[in-house]
Design a protein around this motif. Structure first.
Motif: not given
Length: 240
Positions: A9-31
Motif C-alpha cells: 500500500p505504500a509504494i508504486q513498485g511493480r503494482g503501478e504498471f497494473v494500476r496505470l492500465a486500470l486507470e486508463e481504461a476507467g476500470a472498476d477496481y479495488v486496491d
C-alpha cells in the motif's frame, strides 16, 4: 464485479504498471491492501489470499489480480490478461505477443534498476552495500539506460513514432511511461541525457502523461509518490 488488485500500500513498485492500465481504461477496481480492515481489505486480506489453500495456482508475491475465480500473479502476466479486456491490447495474436514481449523487456529494466541499490542481496539495506551499488549504478547509467532507451526508440520509430504497437495506446505504452517516470526520479541526470538522444521515447512519455484519465490519476491521492522504499529510489550518489 470490480477487479481486485493486491499490492503493497505504500509504494508504486511493480503494482503501478497494473494500476496505470486500470486507470486508463476507467476500470472498476479495488486496491485491496490500501483499503480498511473493517471493510475486509488491508494487508491482512492480501496475506490471507496469498496463503489461501483453496487457490490452486498461488502467486509467489504481490502484485496479483483477482477477477472472480481467476487469480493472476506477475505484472506482465496480469497485463497480458487485462489488455484485451480493457481495450489496451491489439486484436491480432502476433501483435498481442509482441506487446507482451515489450512488457517483459520493460520488466528486465525494472529489475536492473532495482539492483542498482540492492546489488548484493534484497535482504540487506542499501547502506550495507553502497560500494557495490555505486559500481552497479555506474554501469546502469553509462550503458544500460542508453541501450534500453535506444531499443524502445527503435521500436517506436519502426511503428510510426507514436505508439509501441499499432495505432492506439496499449498497456506497453503505459508501462514505458512508468519506466521513464521512475528512471527520471532515480537517475534524473542520466535519464535526461538518454532522452535527449531518443526523442520518440521522450514524446511518448509526455503524451501518456497528458492523457485525461492518466493526468487525473497522477494528480490524485491514488498515485503514491515515488519514495526510497520502492523500486526506483533517488540516491544522489548513484546519479553522478
Amino acid at each position: 464485479m470490480a477487479y481486485e488488485l493486491y499490492y503493497w500500500p505504500a509504494i508504486q513498485g511493480r503494482g503501478e504498471f497494473v494500476r496505470l492500465a486500470l486507470e486508463e481504461a476507467g476500470a472498476d477496481y479495488v486496491d485491496i491492501a490500501r483499503g480498511r480492515e473493517e471493510d475486509g481489505q488491508g494487508l491482512g486480506a492480501m496475506t490471507a489470499l496469498l496463503e489461501d489453500p483453496s487457490i490452486v495456482r498461488p502467486s509467489y508475491a504481490p502484485p496479483f489480480l483477482r477477477d472472480g475465480d481467476v487469480v493472476i500473479g506477475q505484472t506482465a502476466a496480469i497485463l497480458l490478461y487485462l489488455g484485451p479486456r480493457l481495450g489496451l491490447a491489439p486484436s491480432g495474436e502476433a501483435d498481442r505477443i509482441w506487446t507482451h514481449q515489450i512488457q517483459l523487456t520493460i520488466a528486465d529494466v525494472v529489475a536492473e534498476a532495482h539492483d542498482t541499490h540492492h546489488p548484493i542481496a534484497v535482504s540487506l539495506p542499501y547502506e550495507e552495500q553502497k560500494p557495490e551499488a555505486a559500481r552497479r549504478a555506474g554501469d546502469f547509467r553509462a550503458n544500460r539506460i542508453p541501450e534500453y532507451l535506444a531499443w524502445f526508440e527503435h521500436v517506436l520509430t519502426r511503428n510510426g513514432g507514436t505508439h509501441l504497437v499499432g495505432s492506439a495506446v496499449t498497456y506497453a505504452d503505459l508501462s514505458l511511461f512508468q519506466l521513464i517516470d521512475g528512471l527520471l526520479y532515480a537517475f534524473p541526470k542520466a535519464t535526461d541525457a538518454a532522452l535527449a538522444e531518443n526523442p520518440s521515447v521522450a514524446a511518448l512519455h509526455a503524451a501518456i502523461r497528458g492523457l485525461p484519465r492518466i493526468a487525473a490519476y497522477l494528480a490524485s491521492p491514488r498515485r503514491i509518490p515515488f519514495n526510497e522504499q520502492g523500486i526506483f529510489r533517488r540516491y544522489p550518489e548513484l546519479d553522478l
